[in-house]
Design a protein around this motif. Structure first.
Motif, PDB file in Angstrom:
ATOM      1  N   GLY A   7       0.831  -1.212   0.000  1.00  0.00           N
ATOM      2  CA  GLY A   7       0.000   0.000   0.000  1.00  0.00           C
ATOM      3  C   GLY A   7       0.853   1.246   0.000  1.00  0.00           C
ATOM      4  N   ASN A   8       0.570   2.166  -0.904  1.00  0.00           N
ATOM      5  CA  ASN A   8       1.346   3.407  -1.004  1.00  0.00           C
ATOM      6  C   ASN A   8       0.974   4.359   0.138  1.00  0.00           C
ATOM      7  N   ASN A   9       1.989   4.779   0.925  1.00  0.00           N
ATOM      8  CA  ASN A   9       1.736   5.702   2.049  1.00  0.00           C
ATOM      9  C   ASN A   9       0.468   5.257   2.787  1.00  0.00           C
ATOM     10  N   PHE A  10       0.483   4.017   3.254  1.00  0.00           N
ATOM     11  CA  PHE A  10      -0.739   3.295   3.595  1.00  0.00           C
ATOM     12  C   PHE A  10      -1.662   4.041   4.560  1.00  0.00           C
ATOM     13  N   TYR A  11      -1.130   4.530   5.677  1.00  0.00           N
ATOM     14  CA  TYR A  11      -1.992   5.194   6.658  1.00  0.00           C
ATOM     15  C   TYR A  11      -2.645   6.442   6.050  1.00  0.00           C
ATOM     16  N   VAL A  12      -1.845   7.202   5.313  1.00  0.00           N
ATOM     17  CA  VAL A  12      -2.396   8.408   4.665  1.00  0.00           C
ATOM     18  C   VAL A  12      -3.451   8.020   3.639  1.00  0.00           C
ATOM     19  N   SER A  13      -3.191   6.968   2.859  1.00  0.00           N
ATOM     20  CA  SER A  13      -4.146   6.525   1.831  1.00  0.00           C
ATOM     21  C   SER A  13      -5.473   6.095   2.462  1.00  0.00           C
ATOM     22  N   CYS A  14      -5.409   5.412   3.627  1.00  0.00           N
ATOM     23  CA  CYS A  14      -6.641   5.011   4.328  1.00  0.00           C
ATOM     24  C   CYS A  14      -7.449   6.237   4.731  1.00  0.00           C
ATOM     25  N   GLU A  15      -6.775   7.273   5.210  1.00  0.00           N
ATOM     26  CA  GLU A  15      -7.475   8.497   5.619  1.00  0.00           C
ATOM     27  C   GLU A  15      -8.113   9.196   4.416  1.00  0.00           C
ATOM     28  N   ARG A  16      -7.419   9.163   3.288  1.00  0.00           N
ATOM     29  CA  ARG A  16      -7.935   9.846   2.089  1.00  0.00           C
ATOM     30  C   ARG A  16      -9.166   9.163   1.497  1.00  0.00           C
ATOM     31  N   PHE A  18     -11.707   8.091   3.067  1.00  0.00           N
ATOM     32  CA  PHE A  18     -12.906   8.587   3.739  1.00  0.00           C
ATOM     33  C   PHE A  18     -12.938  10.111   3.865  1.00  0.00           C
ATOM     34  N   ASN A  19     -11.865  10.757   3.456  1.00  0.00           N
ATOM     35  CA  ASN A  19     -11.827  12.222   3.479  1.00  0.00           C
ATOM     36  C   ASN A  19     -11.128  12.717   2.211  1.00  0.00           C
ATOM     37  N   PRO A  20     -11.849  12.757   1.084  1.00  0.00           N
ATOM     38  CA  PRO A  20     -11.237  13.112  -0.206  1.00  0.00           C
ATOM     39  C   PRO A  20     -10.617  14.509  -0.233  1.00  0.00           C
ATOM     40  N   ARG A  21     -10.977  15.368   0.732  1.00  0.00           N
ATOM     41  CA  ARG A  21     -10.391  16.710   0.772  1.00  0.00           C
ATOM     42  C   ARG A  21      -8.889  16.660   1.070  1.00  0.00           C
ATOM     43  N   LEU A  22      -8.407  15.512   1.537  1.00  0.00           N
ATOM     44  CA  LEU A  22      -6.979  15.366   1.831  1.00  0.00           C
ATOM     45  C   LEU A  22      -6.158  15.035   0.587  1.00  0.00           C
ATOM     46  N   ILE A  23      -6.831  14.674  -0.511  1.00  0.00           N
ATOM     47  CA  ILE A  23      -6.126  14.325  -1.750  1.00  0.00           C
ATOM     48  C   ILE A  23      -5.392  15.545  -2.289  1.00  0.00           C
ATOM     49  N   SER A  24      -4.143  15.349  -2.701  1.00  0.00           N
ATOM     50  CA  SER A  24      -3.265  16.400  -3.248  1.00  0.00           C
ATOM     51  C   SER A  24      -2.814  17.415  -2.198  1.00  0.00           C
ATOM     52  N   ARG A  25      -3.115  17.123  -0.953  1.00  0.00           N
ATOM     53  CA  ARG A  25      -2.693  18.016   0.134  1.00  0.00           C
ATOM     54  C   ARG A  25      -1.624  17.307   0.966  1.00  0.00           C
ATOM     55  N   GLN A 128     -12.111  -1.635  -5.159  1.00  0.00           N
ATOM     56  CA  GLN A 128     -12.890  -2.156  -4.035  1.00  0.00           C
ATOM     57  C   GLN A 128     -12.562  -1.521  -2.690  1.00  0.00           C
ATOM     58  N   THR A 129     -11.396  -0.881  -2.585  1.00  0.00           N
ATOM     59  CA  THR A 129     -11.035  -0.255  -1.301  1.00  0.00           C
ATOM     60  C   THR A 129     -10.667   1.218  -1.420  1.00  0.00           C
ATOM     61  N   GLY A 130     -10.271   1.663  -2.615  1.00  0.00           N
ATOM     62  CA  GLY A 130      -9.822   3.039  -2.783  1.00  0.00           C
ATOM     63  C   GLY A 130      -8.359   3.243  -2.457  1.00  0.00           C
ATOM     64  N   ILE A 131      -7.632   2.173  -2.107  1.00  0.00           N
ATOM     65  CA  ILE A 131      -6.217   2.275  -1.713  1.00  0.00           C
ATOM     66  C   ILE A 131      -5.314   2.067  -2.928  1.00  0.00           C
ATOM     67  N   PRO A 132      -4.406   3.017  -3.217  1.00  0.00           N
ATOM     68  CA  PRO A 132      -3.424   2.798  -4.295  1.00  0.00           C
ATOM     69  C   PRO A 132      -2.311   1.876  -3.813  1.00  0.00           C
ATOM     70  N   VAL A 133      -1.906   0.926  -4.640  1.00  0.00           N
ATOM     71  CA  VAL A 133      -0.855  -0.008  -4.253  1.00  0.00           C
ATOM     72  C   VAL A 133       0.221  -0.073  -5.319  1.00  0.00           C
ATOM     73  N   GLY A 134       1.413  -0.507  -4.906  1.00  0.00           N
ATOM     74  CA  GLY A 134       2.487  -0.819  -5.827  1.00  0.00           C
ATOM     75  C   GLY A 134       2.628  -2.329  -5.913  1.00  0.00           C
TER      76      GLY A 134
END
Length: 416
Positions: A7-16, A18-25, A128-134
């Motif tokens: 998972g890319n920046n996993f904890y941050v990705s999980c927060e994003r 459910f809170n799309p306002r955090l994307i690109s921030r 299915q989860t919204g999480i970006p992965v490598g």
């Protein structure tokens, strides 16, 4: 072919998610008690915030760049991790959950199909989860790990190391970045002129044995494309279980200390029962801050009369023993429990003098306890000693997000 999904920046990705306002921030997630940075968005990395950096040291950067700060929400991250693992199990049963954000898979595919398979995995998890992965592919777990690093550098998110010149790739990987090497072993290898992964692969066994013993030999073979680190699809039971916690603020009250220790015991025994284990020996402790001049560590080691996994029984034994160790007017900042001499419930041979009836009653009680907490959420039922009106020992989580997936009171409600 081995495959590593990370998972890319996993904890941050999980927060994003459910809170799309955090994307690109720029976003950072802090460790327990909001101490250090444990996850960073790419935007936060670009600013210069370092992994593991104490929060108070990067506060100026955070303020100047309007970085969003969040406390760790481990309940959310564990749930999202479980969802990703569930998706991966539909692809192959040959799966090793390596950490909360990493899983190794073994796929029966040739190198030509790796990119297509990787894109499918990446798309499925994102959908299915919204999480970006490598996704990285290699003939060994070590090569798959390097391929995953390359996938992030290239920006594509998918990479098979065998599509590239292995020699050039391994020369570009610093020795400290090789899986399992780290700074200490890296320093020893550098003294022998080994600065990158290719030089480790080509080094003599004599040098490798003197610097990193048998693990270094396995790494050398793995870098040569010979798989010797096998997939661990079954997790071995713990030989020891530790549950400890630093307090959100200093505690002097005995009731608060007992509640903190009870919470530690509840968490440790949950892990025991999940693995069908029982414990005979344990060590409980409370301590003050190690950064103060007058450091105190008060603990007690005890052998339980019965092998048990019952939180209520172990709590009773521990608190009655440690009460004489706790001193008045000392500000304690941490408590913990260490469980050892663990044995499988199936292998346990009770003594003639054991109270079998008590064992059965305790096991039934804990079964009901676990069933209630599993159905209605952790903490629905607790040991009474853990209940306090003001829980001063709770860790500081000033910036924690909601438990979006595990609490019915905090689920996001969609409005038309």
């Amino acid at each position: 072919m081995f495959c590593l999904v990370d998972g890319n920046n996993f904890y941050v990705s999980c927060e994003r998610v459910f809170n799309p306002r955090l994307i690109s921030r720029p976003v950072i997630v802090l460790s327990n008690n909001d101490g250090c940075v444990v996850s960073r968005s790419n935007e936060a990395k670009a600013i210069g915030i370092k992994m593991g950096e104490p929060y108070h040291k990067c506060k100026r950067l955070v303020t100047l760049n309007k970085v969003k700060v969040l406390s760790s929400n481990y309940t959310l991250y564990a749930d999202m991790s479980a969802r990703i693992v569930g998706i991966l199990r539909t692809i192959t049963p040959d799966l090793e959950v390596y950490s909360i954000d990493e899983s190794f898979l073994f796929l029966q595919i040739n190198s030509n199909d790796c990119y297509k398979q990787g894109e499918m995995i990446k798309k499925l998890i994102r959908q299915q989860t919204g999480i970006p992965v490598g996704v990285g592919f290699g003939k060994t777990k070590t090569l798959a790990k390097i391929a995953n690093m390359m996938a992030k550098r290239l920006g594509s998110g998918v990479c098979s190391i065998h599509d590239y010149d292995i020699k050039k790739v391994l020369r570009s990987v610093l020795i400290e970045d090789v899986w399992g090497v780290g700074k200490g072993v890296g320093r020893r290898l550098r003294r022998h002129g080994i600065y990158n992964a290719w030089q480790l692969r080509e080094a003599s066994l004599r040098i490798i044995r003197s610097s990193c013993h048998s693990y270094g030999e396995r790494l050398k073979l793995e870098l040569m494309g010979i798989s010797v680190i096998k997939l661990e699809t079954q997790k071995n039971p713990n030989k020891q279980i530790i549950s400890s916690r630093s307090f959100g603020m200093g505690v002097t009250d005995r009731g608060q200390l007992y509640a903190a220790l009870t919470e530690n015991i509840m968490r440790a025994t949950e892990k025991l029962r999940a693995q069908y284990l029982k414990v005979k020996r344990c060590y409980a402790f409370v301590q003050t801050s190690q950064f103060k001049e007058s450091y105190h560590h008060h603990g007690v080691e005890l052998v339980l009369p019965l092998y048990s996994s019952a939180a209520s029984y172990i709590t009773q034994c521990v608190l009655s023993s440690i009460s004489v160790k706790i001193k008045e007017n000392i500000v304690y900042t941490k408590s913990g429990i260490i469980l050892s001499e663990l044995i499988s419930s199936n292998e346990l041979q009770p003594s003639l003098f054991d109270n079998k009836q008590k064992q059965v009653k305790l096991d039934k009680l804990m079964k009901a306890y676990d069933d209630i907490n599993q159905r209605w959420g952790r903490g629905s039922i607790i040991i009474s000693r853990a209940h306090q009106e003001r829980q001063l020992w709770r860790m500081s989580q000033r910036y924690r997000s909601e438990k979006y997936t595990s609490s019915k009171h905090q689920v996001i409600i969609a409005k038309s």
